[in-house]
Structure formats: structure tokens, C-alpha cells
Design a protein around this motif. Structure first.
Motif, PDB file in Angstrom:
ATOM      1  N   ALA A  13       0.833  -1.207   0.000  1.00 21.05           N
ATOM      2  CA  ALA A  13       0.000   0.000   0.000  1.00 21.05           C
ATOM      3  C   ALA A  13       0.869   1.259   0.000  1.00 21.05           C
ATOM      4  O   ALA A  13       0.537   2.248  -0.658  1.00 21.05           O
ATOM      5  N   LYS A  16       2.035   2.049  -3.442  1.00 21.81           N
ATOM      6  CA  LYS A  16       0.951   2.633  -4.236  1.00 21.81           C
ATOM      7  C   LYS A  16       0.748   4.109  -3.888  1.00 21.81           C
ATOM      8  O   LYS A  16       0.649   4.956  -4.782  1.00 21.81           O
ATOM      9  N   VAL A  17       0.706   4.418  -2.598  1.00 21.23           N
ATOM     10  CA  VAL A  17       0.484   5.794  -2.162  1.00 21.23           C
ATOM     11  C   VAL A  17       1.633   6.688  -2.621  1.00 21.23           C
ATOM     12  O   VAL A  17       1.416   7.783  -3.149  1.00 21.23           O
ATOM     13  N   ARG A  20       1.534   7.429  -6.360  1.00 18.66           N
ATOM     14  CA  ARG A  20       0.479   8.376  -6.751  1.00 18.66           C
ATOM     15  C   ARG A  20       0.697   9.789  -6.223  1.00 18.66           C
ATOM     16  O   ARG A  20       0.410  10.758  -6.919  1.00 18.66           O
ATOM     17  N   VAL A  33      -4.197   8.951   3.831  1.00 19.07           N
ATOM     18  CA  VAL A  33      -4.319   8.213   2.566  1.00 19.07           C
ATOM     19  C   VAL A  33      -3.884   6.758   2.739  1.00 19.07           C
ATOM     20  O   VAL A  33      -4.532   5.842   2.219  1.00 19.07           O
ATOM     21  N   LEU A  34      -2.802   6.513   3.483  1.00 13.95           N
ATOM     22  CA  LEU A  34      -2.368   5.141   3.716  1.00 13.95           C
ATOM     23  C   LEU A  34      -3.412   4.373   4.522  1.00 13.95           C
ATOM     24  O   LEU A  34      -3.708   3.211   4.225  1.00 13.95           O
ATOM     25  N   TYR A  36      -6.604   4.883   4.516  1.00 14.75           N
ATOM     26  CA  TYR A  36      -7.679   4.612   3.560  1.00 14.75           C
ATOM     27  C   TYR A  36      -7.319   3.403   2.679  1.00 14.75           C
ATOM     28  O   TYR A  36      -8.146   2.490   2.493  1.00 14.75           O
ATOM     29  N   GLU A  37      -6.114   3.389   2.162  1.00 12.99           N
ATOM     30  CA  GLU A  37      -5.673   2.303   1.282  1.00 12.99           C
ATOM     31  C   GLU A  37      -5.666   0.960   2.017  1.00 12.99           C
ATOM     32  O   GLU A  37      -6.102  -0.053   1.475  1.00 12.99           O
ATOM     33  N   ASN A  40      -9.167  -0.329   2.557  1.00 11.51           N
ATOM     34  CA  ASN A  40      -9.697  -0.881   1.307  1.00 11.51           C
ATOM     35  C   ASN A  40      -9.201  -2.297   1.058  1.00 11.51           C
ATOM     36  O   ASN A  40      -9.825  -3.042   0.302  1.00 11.51           O
ATOM     37  N   ARG A  41      -8.116  -2.662   1.671  1.00 13.62           N
ATOM     38  CA  ARG A  41      -7.564  -4.020   1.549  1.00 13.62           C
ATOM     39  C   ARG A  41      -8.123  -4.952   2.622  1.00 13.62           C
ATOM     40  O   ARG A  41      -7.686  -6.085   2.760  1.00 13.62           O
TER      41      ARG A  41
END
Length: 126
Positions: A13, A16-17, A20, A33-34, A36-37, A40-41
Motif C-alpha cells: 500500500a 501505491k500511495v 500516486r 491516505v495510507l 484509507y488504502e 480498502n484491503r
């Protein structure tokens, strides 16, 4: 899920963060943001978790706050600094001891390549 499996999800994750958003933002941005990511997992993520200090049999609530606690077992400490120093790693180890956890990830998002900003800190974990 074992600590190492959770850590792998956090690392994935984080890549990915960082891909982006890139480096140079405030730590608080990467934290939200992390989190949140990771949610989502399917992971359970708590932010700014207070940890009291125990000293000479007394409990002081004015302890520190973990940036992220993932699945109640892995501490994730985030930085957005020029360089991670030895004191940052020792601080993460102290957090692990106070919270009675075995694995921490110290992640500095302020790097060109995120792999250079990732540090594994253990407290009795193989």
C-alpha cells in the motif's frame, strides 16, 4: 493474519500511495491516505492511537500517539523528513515496547524511491 503478512500489505500500500502522491507532502496527508488504502484491503486501521506510559508502577496517560496501528498488531510510524536517523528507529522500538507489540514499520515518504524510506523495527519477532 501474522505480523509479517500485515507488514507486506502495508508495504504494498505504501508503494501505491508514494507512486500516486510522490514525496514532499505533510506526514498527516500520507497518514490519512495510507489508512484509507489499508482499509480498502480489508485491514483494521486505527489512527493516532494513544499509548500511556508506565513508570514506577504508575500509569501516565500523557504518552505518545501511534500514527497507525494495523490489525491491532503492527505499528506504522510515518515520517516526511529529509532523512531517517538512528533516533527515529530507537523511538519506534520504544513505542513497540510500551505498546507490547512485536513489529513496527518506520516509513519516510520524503524519498525519491520509497524503498529507501522503509525500515523494519522488531521487538522479539523472528
Amino acid at each position: 493474519m501474522h505480523e509479517n503478512e500485515i507488514a507486506q500489505q502495508v508495504i504494498d500500500a505504501t508503494f501505491k500511495v508514494h507512486t500516486r502522491l510522490g514525496p514532499g507532502l505533510l506526514e498527516s496527508v500520507y497518514e490519512v491516505v495510507l489508512a484509507y488504502e489499508l482499509r480498502n484491503r480489508g485491514l483494521v486501521v486505527d489512527r493516532q492511537v494513544p499509548v500511556p506510559i508506565q513508570y514506577e508502577g504508575l500509569k501516565f496517560d500523557e504518552g505518545y500517539r501511534m500514527d497507525l496501528l494495523v490489525n491491532e498488531s503492527v505499528i506504522v510510524e510515518l515520517k516526511s523528513v529529509e532523512a531517517v536517523t538512528g533516533v527515529h528507529k530507537k523511538q519506534c522500538l520504544t513505542y513497540l515496547k510500551l505498546a507490547d507489540k512485536r513489529l513496527g514499520l518506520l516509513i519516510n515518504f520524503n524519498t525519491e524511491l520509497i524503498k529507501e524510506g522503509m525500515h523494519r523495527v522488531v521487538n522479539g519477532l523472528q
